[in-house]
Scaffold this motif. Structure first.
Motif, PDB file in Angstrom:
ATOM      1  N   LEU A  60       0.921  -1.162  -0.128  1.00  0.00           N
ATOM      2  CA  LEU A  60       0.235  -0.327  -0.109  1.00  0.00           C
ATOM      3  C   LEU A  60       0.647   1.194  -0.346  1.00  0.00           C
ATOM      4  O   LEU A  60       0.466   2.311  -0.921  1.00  0.00           O
ATOM      5  N   CYS A  61       2.445   1.166   0.249  1.00  0.00           N
ATOM      6  CA  CYS A  61       3.496   2.264   0.472  1.00  0.00           C
ATOM      7  C   CYS A  61       3.932   2.085   1.790  1.00  0.00           C
ATOM      8  O   CYS A  61       4.469   0.840   2.310  1.00  0.00           O
ATOM      9  N   TYR A  62       5.570   2.431   1.429  1.00  0.00           N
ATOM     10  CA  TYR A  62       6.647   2.702   1.925  1.00  0.00           C
ATOM     11  C   TYR A  62       7.151   3.618   1.782  1.00  0.00           C
ATOM     12  O   TYR A  62       7.318   4.500   0.704  1.00  0.00           O
ATOM     13  N   VAL A  63       7.905   3.601   2.761  1.00  0.00           N
ATOM     14  CA  VAL A  63       8.983   4.735   2.717  1.00  0.00           C
ATOM     15  C   VAL A  63      10.910   3.823   3.325  1.00  0.00           C
ATOM     16  O   VAL A  63      10.352   3.185   4.045  1.00  0.00           O
ATOM     17  N   LEU A  64      11.903   3.909   2.156  1.00  0.00           N
ATOM     18  CA  LEU A  64      12.970   3.473   2.363  1.00  0.00           C
ATOM     19  C   LEU A  64      13.585   4.687   3.026  1.00  0.00           C
ATOM     20  O   LEU A  64      14.220   6.206   2.666  1.00  0.00           O
TER      21      LEU A  64
END
Length: 147
Positions: A60-64
């Motif tokens: 659905l979403c991610y941030v690295l």
């Protein structure tokens, strides 16, 4: 009394539920900023896509971030959270050429009364809160299903 990190024992008694939405946070060994390197960061992002294509997850979403990952996903049928995390951390570590990840991870099963979009907004705003960029459009290592 000092609390010590217990790795796999941290979440004893918890179980995975196929179709459930999870917010997972995984941290690099020693909080080393491995993903300040564009090539290593892209390898982790491609690993999340690989997990989706295999049907294990639906991101659905991610941030690295330079030293950790926030990932919001729906767990695929027949999958367990621990196996998905083992595969994703293992594959991305191999692609990066090192044991980049700390043992264990933090997970939160998103409850029905929680807004998935609010959780997603919180996740993708991490680079802003950390002062890495002044606009999210300037940060390259994130994605959301609503775009």
């Amino acid at each position: 009394m000092e609390k010590r990190y217990q790795g796999n024992r941290l979440r004893q008694g918890r179980y995975s539920e196929a179709g459930r939405v999870y917010h997972v946070t995984a941290v690099t060994n020693g909080r080393y900023p491995w993903f300040a390197d564009y090539h290593l960061a892209r390898r982790v992002c491609r690993t999340l896509l690989w997990s989706d294509q295999a049907g294990a997850t639906s991101t659905l979403c991610y941030v690295l971030m330079p030293d950790h990952l926030h990932w919001l996903f729906q767990l695929g049928d027949g999958e367990s959270l621990s196996k998905v995390m083992l595969r994703v951390k293992g594959r991305s570590g191999r692609l990066c050429g090192s044991a980049v990840w700390q043992k264990g991870y933090h997970d939160h099963a998103v409850r029905k009364e929680e807004s998935i979009r609010d959780v997603a907004r919180y996740i993708v705003a991490n680079p802003l809160r950390a002062g890495l960029v002044s606009s999210l459009r300037d940060y390259p290592y994130w994605n959301a299903a609503w775009l």
